[in-house]
Structure formats: structure tokens, C-alpha cells
Scaffold this active site. Structure first.
Site, PDB file in Angstrom:
ATOM      1  N   ASP A 103     -43.457 -39.020  -7.964  1.00 25.25           N
ATOM      2  CA  ASP A 103     -42.888 -37.821  -8.601  1.00 25.25           C
ATOM      3  C   ASP A 103     -42.382 -38.202  -9.990  1.00 25.25           C
ATOM      4  O   ASP A 103     -41.491 -39.044 -10.108  1.00 25.25           O
ATOM      5  CB  ASP A 103     -41.728 -37.334  -7.705  1.00 25.25           C
ATOM      6  CG  ASP A 103     -40.978 -36.173  -8.322  1.00 25.25           C
ATOM      7  OD1 ASP A 103     -41.538 -35.497  -9.204  1.00 25.25           O
ATOM      8  OD2 ASP A 103     -39.826 -35.940  -7.895  1.00 25.25           O
ATOM      9  N   ASP A 156     -46.850 -35.788  -8.182  1.00 29.19           N
ATOM     10  CA  ASP A 156     -47.601 -34.978  -9.154  1.00 29.19           C
ATOM     11  C   ASP A 156     -48.725 -35.789  -9.801  1.00 29.19           C
ATOM     12  O   ASP A 156     -48.840 -37.004  -9.590  1.00 29.19           O
ATOM     13  CB  ASP A 156     -46.646 -34.399 -10.216  1.00 29.19           C
ATOM     14  CG  ASP A 156     -45.637 -35.418 -10.710  1.00 29.19           C
ATOM     15  OD1 ASP A 156     -46.062 -36.553 -10.967  1.00 29.19           O
ATOM     16  OD2 ASP A 156     -44.431 -35.086 -10.817  1.00 29.19           O
ATOM     17  N   ASP A 193     -60.727 -32.666  -3.087  1.00 24.98           N
ATOM     18  CA  ASP A 193     -60.754 -31.946  -1.810  1.00 24.98           C
ATOM     19  C   ASP A 193     -60.921 -30.463  -2.110  1.00 24.98           C
ATOM     20  O   ASP A 193     -60.133 -29.899  -2.884  1.00 24.98           O
ATOM     21  CB  ASP A 193     -59.402 -32.176  -1.104  1.00 24.98           C
ATOM     22  CG  ASP A 193     -59.502 -32.095   0.406  1.00 24.98           C
ATOM     23  OD1 ASP A 193     -60.464 -31.508   0.909  1.00 24.98           O
ATOM     24  OD2 ASP A 193     -58.586 -32.620   1.074  1.00 24.98           O
ATOM     25  N   ASP A 220     -63.455 -29.471   2.992  1.00 19.84           N
ATOM     26  CA  ASP A 220     -62.522 -29.375   4.114  1.00 19.84           C
ATOM     27  C   ASP A 220     -63.108 -28.489   5.224  1.00 19.84           C
ATOM     28  O   ASP A 220     -63.703 -27.452   4.936  1.00 19.84           O
ATOM     29  CB  ASP A 220     -61.223 -28.734   3.587  1.00 19.84           C
ATOM     30  CG  ASP A 220     -60.175 -28.581   4.653  1.00 19.84           C
ATOM     31  OD1 ASP A 220     -59.740 -29.604   5.184  1.00 19.84           O
ATOM     32  OD2 ASP A 220     -59.812 -27.428   4.963  1.00 19.84           O
ATOM     33  N   GLU A 270     -65.695 -32.785   6.209  1.00 20.65           N
ATOM     34  CA  GLU A 270     -64.932 -33.022   7.432  1.00 20.65           C
ATOM     35  C   GLU A 270     -65.575 -32.222   8.562  1.00 20.65           C
ATOM     36  O   GLU A 270     -65.771 -31.011   8.421  1.00 20.65           O
ATOM     37  CB  GLU A 270     -63.489 -32.554   7.212  1.00 20.65           C
ATOM     38  CG  GLU A 270     -62.614 -32.785   8.401  1.00 20.65           C
ATOM     39  CD  GLU A 270     -61.362 -31.914   8.376  1.00 20.65           C
ATOM     40  OE1 GLU A 270     -60.337 -32.341   8.904  1.00 20.65           O
ATOM     41  OE2 GLU A 270     -61.419 -30.794   7.831  1.00 20.65           O
ATOM     42  N   HIS A 287     -54.476 -37.727   6.056  1.00 22.67           N
ATOM     43  CA  HIS A 287     -53.290 -36.867   6.072  1.00 22.67           C
ATOM     44  C   HIS A 287     -53.158 -36.071   7.372  1.00 22.67           C
ATOM     45  O   HIS A 287     -52.191 -35.336   7.539  1.00 22.67           O
ATOM     46  CB  HIS A 287     -53.396 -35.905   4.891  1.00 22.67           C
ATOM     47  CG  HIS A 287     -54.657 -35.093   4.986  1.00 22.67           C
ATOM     48  ND1 HIS A 287     -55.902 -35.635   4.779  1.00 22.67           N
ATOM     49  CD2 HIS A 287     -54.869 -33.807   5.331  1.00 22.67           C
ATOM     50  CE1 HIS A 287     -56.824 -34.708   4.985  1.00 22.67           C
ATOM     51  NE2 HIS A 287     -56.219 -33.591   5.316  1.00 22.67           N
ATOM     52  N   ASP A 288     -54.130 -36.174   8.268  1.00 26.06           N
ATOM     53  CA  ASP A 288     -54.055 -35.451   9.543  1.00 26.06           C
ATOM     54  C   ASP A 288     -53.792 -36.378  10.721  1.00 26.06           C
ATOM     55  O   ASP A 288     -53.836 -35.940  11.880  1.00 26.06           O
ATOM     56  CB  ASP A 288     -55.371 -34.707   9.808  1.00 26.06           C
ATOM     57  CG  ASP A 288     -55.559 -33.531   8.871  1.00 26.06           C
ATOM     58  OD1 ASP A 288     -54.556 -32.928   8.442  1.00 26.06           O
ATOM     59  OD2 ASP A 288     -56.726 -33.205   8.562  1.00 26.06           O
TER      60      ASP A 288
HETATM   61  C1  GLC Z   1     -58.468 -29.755   7.585  1.00 28.16           C
HETATM   62  C2  GLC Z   1     -57.426 -30.509   6.798  1.00 28.16           C
HETATM   63  C3  GLC Z   1     -56.086 -30.200   7.367  1.00 28.16           C
HETATM   64  C4  GLC Z   1     -55.836 -28.724   7.225  1.00 28.16           C
HETATM   65  C5  GLC Z   1     -56.966 -27.908   7.831  1.00 28.16           C
HETATM   66  C6  GLC Z   1     -56.926 -26.501   7.353  1.00 28.16           C
HETATM   67  O1  GLC Z   1     -58.544 -30.154   8.888  1.00 28.16           O
HETATM   68  O2  GLC Z   1     -57.732 -31.870   6.792  1.00 28.16           O
HETATM   69  O3  GLC Z   1     -55.057 -30.915   6.746  1.00 28.16           O
HETATM   70  O4  GLC Z   1     -54.628 -28.379   7.836  1.00 28.16           O
HETATM   71  O5  GLC Z   1     -58.244 -28.395   7.467  1.00 28.16           O
HETATM   72  O6  GLC Z   1     -57.361 -26.406   6.034  1.00 28.16           O
END
Ligand code: GLC
Length: 578
Positions: free
Chosen positions: A23, A31, A100, A201, A258, A331-332
Site C-alpha cells: 500500500d 495498489d 485477470d 476467470d 480457470e 487467492h481461492d
Molecule cells: C473465481 C475466482 C474467485 C471468485 C469467483 C467469482 O473462482 O477465482 O476468487 O470469487 O471466480 O468470480
């Protein structure tokens, strides 16, 4: 003959959850200038591409995965000028940029949806998916991934709209050509601004079964199984191909996607060399480790089954089926060293072993920020420390309805919730961990006083330096990138052994890994008789000091990892002699 490989096969990618990285304007949120200022750190680590979680404008119901302006930068992250400067500077430093893009849905605060919901004949209405209710309730029994029904009622049109994720993430209707044209323009816009690749995504959800049938239910279920109707439908492939054909014309452009529900056995459906769809596919093999059927339920980790099977399965696909991403976390998920390693007893050893494994696999490694310093789950989080929308929606459904106790639910979050992997980057031991001087948007992991970049950089044999060395070794020994992988002892419960070999090289690589917290032994599965005499066998890297020479029985300490260069026994190819 040396075939020039696309850049995206040869880079090591570093994934940054922007909100939590650095940050600079002291609002508690990371950021783009924070990333700009961290380029020396990325260079020091040795990565040559970064992938950022969504940076478009968003009201942040799902932290950027709910986009309200596909052409703008999220206010907290900076401006388009910051973006331009970042991408220019990254390129000057030889670092590629992967963006992304969330195109399965938008935010409900996107102007299209605001219009769409006003009346059934609004021109934007058909950009989204609408159905009449049934018997005073939603059109069918599909749940959303984040809890509750997948349908939300819209009073102005007396209809329901579909949202596979939160109700603030209405799904797009890909049967609408105008919508697809808009999406193509969005892709072109960012390509023209210099991005080198996209991560699409939730891309395997962009087609739905337009009959919207109820999903089958088991006794006691509140919702039906909707997966067969919303995931990996044949139409998804047509849509991706169309986007790629019309909007992505640069030959070297990289597209990752993904796609849950896909494994190495059938990933070729998306990644086959001639499919013109995805270059790599992010699967859920690693995500699922330790995850039971319910969110609060942890199951024992069977490393042998999951890690060995998955890594070897991906690495040994024929080239015609596509290339692989090599990753543990994102991140998931939760933190690598907490979910797969042993952060309580062998944090350093297991983090290094997993680094050695990741960086000696066949494919493109994606390192999740913080893994290179062994960041862990936030084991001391209270319920109020969580920020993930799914935590609160599922709390309603599961705790309020008495399905699980509050204590068990919190324990489940400690082990399985994705906020564990979203805590601020731990740069140093000062208050705020060098991330920000303001209160961070999500609490710091309190172990920042001991686990942080500054300490790692000062310690010669730190996890960071181990990653750095491994990244370097991978770069200078391309067999580690492209060579084929042969696994040995596939049924061993603790040890993962494989070799990497090129077509003509006289050196191959032997990797020995103990993936457990107990010592392990095995007969060395390959005959090294002709290679055992130094210098034909050389230990290149190990995560424990003073290792004994390689013998016919391998004894490995908990989480021990070794990388050897061994002389290939391949017949010398006379045409390769100069
Ligand atoms: C994907 C992302 C996740 C998000 C979901 C909805 O799975 O990786 O973080 O919550 O899509 O966009």
C-alpha cells in the site's frame, strides 16, 4: 533442431493479490504503485511474469471479481496512468504482465445491469439471464457457489436473475451477440494497452443449460446439484474460440483459464494444441487437498494420492494435449505451507521441499505471493476478521440453521477459508509489516514479526533464497522446463521420486522428495551403477545441510528434498557431437 518455445512456457510467474501486496497511499489497501515499487524485489526473486488478480473498477463485494467498469482501474488501486506506467516499467525489466479478466459475470453495479434490471424490454436486459419464478420462489433449485439460491428476485421486472456467485455478480448471457462484441472490445482494449496474457476467470461457466432443469437432490439437501447444467458445457468451447479468434490476434499472446471439474485426463478439451482455446488451464486438484464435502469439514491429506498423482498426471500429458500450470495456491485456497506442508513442525523444510517440487516440474510455475517466504494460514483469526463474502453467506445457511456449531465453523475457516491466503504481504517486522501504516483491509497474520521478507533476505539459507536458487537453476537448465518426466515408486506412501530428461542432453535430473513429516526410506529405484562416481552424480540443491552421498537405499529426513544432476545413460547421439 531447437524449436523456439513461446515465452509463457519458460517464465516463472508470480501471482499478486494486489489488495494485499503493498500500500503506497496508506489507505490500508495495496495498489499498483506498490507493485511498481516492488519490481526490484521481483527481479531479486527471479520471476519473469506477474499475474494480478482483478484490477478493474469494482464495488468489491467479491474483491474485484465483481466488475462495474471493465475499462477502468479500481479506485483504491490507482489510475490508468498508474497502470500504463506499471506495464511499461515491467516490460523494461523483462517482466510480462498477465491480467485477470472476469467475463462470466459483472457487478450488479455495472451500468449494463443497472439498465437491464429496469424493464424486460430494456436493450441491456438480454445481457443477463432472467427467468420467471416458480410457485412463489426461484425458477429452479440451483444453489450459488457462495451459499443460498443462485437466483435473486428483481422487483421491477418481476423476474429472477441468475448469479452462480454472489447476488451482486449477475451472470452474463453469452447467447447475446452484442454482449460478446462488447467483451471482444474489452479484450482488445487491454491487449492494446500492453498486457501479455489473460487469465479468464470461471471461464468454464459461461454457457448454461438453457432449459434450467432442477438438479438432482439427495435426502436432506436444500438445493439440487447444478454442476452438470452450469459447468464445462460444449458451448463454452465455441465461445472461447470465438473470443480468441476475433479479439486475440497476437501470435504469442497467453490465455489461461480457470476450470473446475477438469483434470489432466480431460484438460485437452480446452488446451489441445490445435484447439485455439486455452494455453493452460487452472484446475482444482491442489485446491481440494484437505477439503471435505462441506466447507467446515477437513479431511486427512493423502499426499501420495493427491500430489504425486496430480503432478505426474499433468506433467506426462503428451504435448499435443497442451501445457501445464504448476501451482499449489492462489487467492481461492489456503496457504501452501499450511495446507500441504507442515507449518507447525517443519515450516522451513516443507516450504523448501514444495518449492523444489514446484520448480522441477514440467510446466509453467505460478508462485503465489508470500509462499516464497513461507507465509502461513491465519490460525488466530476471529469470525470478524474474515472478509470473504462466502464466509457470511454460508454462516447464515449453516450456523444460523443449526447445521454446524459456531466453533466447528470457525475451525473449518482456519483450515479451509481462502482469506488465509489474502492477508497482507509481510515485508518486515515493523507495525503494519511494511504493508501499510493504516489499518489494513484484512488483519495481518500476527506472525509477521518473525516471518517477513526482511528477515528472509538477511538469512542466507532462507526459504526466499531457496526459491531464488531454484528459479535460477530452472532457467539455466532448460531440461527442467521442457524435459520429459519419469516417475518411480508411484506407490510409495511418503517419497516422490522422478527424473527429468531431455531428448539429447547428456545430463538428466533426479528429484527425491519426502512429502511427509516423518523420516522415509526406499530402495533407490534407478540403477546408478555407472553414474555413482563423482562427478557424474552431483547434488545440486537440498533443503538440509551435509547430506550423505547417494546410495542404493535412500533415507530422507522429514520433508527432505534433493535435486541431483546425473549422467544420462542414453546412447550418445552421433549427430549431436560438434
Ligand atoms: C473465481 C475466482 C474467485 C471468485 C469467483 C467469482 O473462482 O477465482 O476468487 O470469487 O471466480 O468470480
Amino acid at each position: 533442431m531447437i524449436i523456439k518455445q513461446p515465452w509463457w512456457k519458460e517464465v516463472v510467474v508470480y501471482q499478486i493479490y494486489v489488495r494485499s501486496f503493498k500500500d503506497t497511499d496508506q489507505d490500508g489497501i495495496g495498489d499498483l504503485p506498490g507493485i511498481l515499487g516492488s519490481i526490484p524485489y521481483l527481479k531479486q526473486l527471479g520471476v519473469d511474469a506477474i499475474y494480478l488478480n482483478p484490477i478493474n473498477k469494482s464495488p468489491n463485494d467479491d474483491f474485484g471479481y465483481d466488475i462495474s467498469d471493465f475499462y477502468g482501474i479500481m479506485d483504491e488501486f490507482g489510475t490508468l496512468a498508474d497502470f500504463d506506467e506499471l506495464i511499461r516499467t515491467l516490460h523494461d525489466h523483462g517482466i510480462r504482465f498477465i491480467m485477470d479478466l472476469v467475463i462470466n459475470h459483472s457487478s450488479d453495479e455495472h451500468p449494463w445491469f443497472k439498465e437491464a434490471r429496469t424493464s424486460r424490454d430494456n436493450p441491456f436486459h438480454d445481457f443477463y439471464i432472467w427467468r420467471d419464478g416458480k410457485a412463489g420462489g426461484p425458477p429452479n433449485n440451483w444453489p450459488s457457489f457462495f451459499g443460498g439460491s443462485a437466483w435473486a428476485y428483481n422487483e421491477a421486472t418481476d423476474e429472477y436473475y441468475l448469479h452462480l456467485f454472489s447476488r451482486k455478480q449477475p451472470d452474463f448471457n453469452f447467447t447475446n451477440d452484442q454482449l460478446i462484441d462488447h467483451i471482444k472490445n474489452i479484450l482488445r482494449f487491454w491487449i492494446d494497452r500492453g498486457v501479455d496474457g489473460f487469465r479468464f476467470d470461471a471461464i468454464n461457466h459461461i454457457a448454461k443449460d438453457l432449459e434450467f432443469p432442477d438438479g438432482p437432490m439427495k435426502p436432506g439437501d436444500r438445493y439440487g446439484d447444478f454442476i452438470p447444467f452450469v459447468q464445462n458445457l460444449p458451448k463454452v468451447h465455441d465461445y472461447i474460440r470465438e473470443l480468441r479468434r476475433d479479439a486475440i490476434t497476437l501470435p504469442d499472446f497467453f490465455v489461461a483459464g480457470e476450470a473446475g471439474g477438469i483434470g489432466f485426463e480431460n484438460a485437452h478439451l480446452y488446451t489441445a494444441q490445435d484447439s485455439n482455446e486455452l494455453d493452460v488451464l487452472f484446475h482444482f486438484d491442489m485446491h481440494s487437498i484437505g477439503r471435505g464435502p462441506q466447507d467446515w469439514l477437513r479431511i486427512p491429506v493423502d499426499l501420495r494420492k493427491t500430489i504425486k498423482r496430480s503432478f505426474t498426471g499433468w506433467a506426462t500429458r503428451p504435448d499435443t494435449e497442451g501445457w501445464n500450470p504448476v501451482f499449489y495456491s492462489n487467492h481461492d485456497t489456503t496457504r501452501t505451507v499450511s495446507r500441504i506442508g507442515d507449518d507447525a513442525h517443519y515450516r522451513e523444510a516443507s516450504a523448501k521441499a514444495l518449492a523444489l517440487l514446484q520448480l522441477t516440474q514440467r510446466g509453467t510455475p505460478f508462485i503465489y505471493y508470500g509462499d516464497e517466504i513461507g507465509m502461513t494460514n491465519a490460525w488466530d483469526f476471529k469470525l470478524t476478521d474474515y472478509r470473504d463474502i462466502a464466509v457470511f453467506q454460508k454462516y447464515e445457511e449453516q450456523v444460523v440453521n443449526g447445521i454446524v456449531s459456531p466453533g466447528d465453523y470457525l475451525t473449518g475457516l482456519h483450515y479451509l477459508n481462502r482469506d488465509n491466503a489474502r492477508t497482507p504481504m509481510q515485508w518486515n517486522s515493523q507495525p503494519g509489516a511494511g504493508f501499510s501504516t493504516a489499518t489494513p483491509w484484512i488483519p495481518l497474520n500476527q506472525n509477521y514479526q518473525t516471518i517477513n521478507v526482511e528477515a528472509e533476505l538477511q538469512t542466507p539459507d532462507s526459504i526466499f533464497h531457496f526459491y531464488q536458487t531454484m528459479i535460477h537453476l530452472r532457467r539455466v537448465h532448460p531440461v527442467l522446463i521442457h524435459g520429459s518426466l519419469t516417475e518411480y515408486l508411484p506407490h510409495h506412501e511418503q517419497i516422490y521420486v522422478y527424473t527429468r530428461q531431455g531428448e539429447v542432453e547428456s545430463t538428466e535430473y533426479l528429484i527425491l522428495l519426502n512429502l511427509t513429516s516423518k523420516p522415509a526410506q526406499a530402495e533407490l529405484p534407478i540403477d546408478l551403477t555407472n553414474r555413482l562416481d563423482p562427478p557424474v552424480v552431483a547434488l545440486m540443491l537440498s533443503n538440509y545441510p551435509n547430506r550423505p552421498p547417494l546410495e542404493s537405499v535412500i533415507s530422507l529426513l522429514p520433508w527432505e528434498a534433493r535435486l541431483y544432476a546425473i549422467k544420462s545413460l542414453k546412447e550418445e547421439d552421433p549427430s549431436s557431437t560438434v
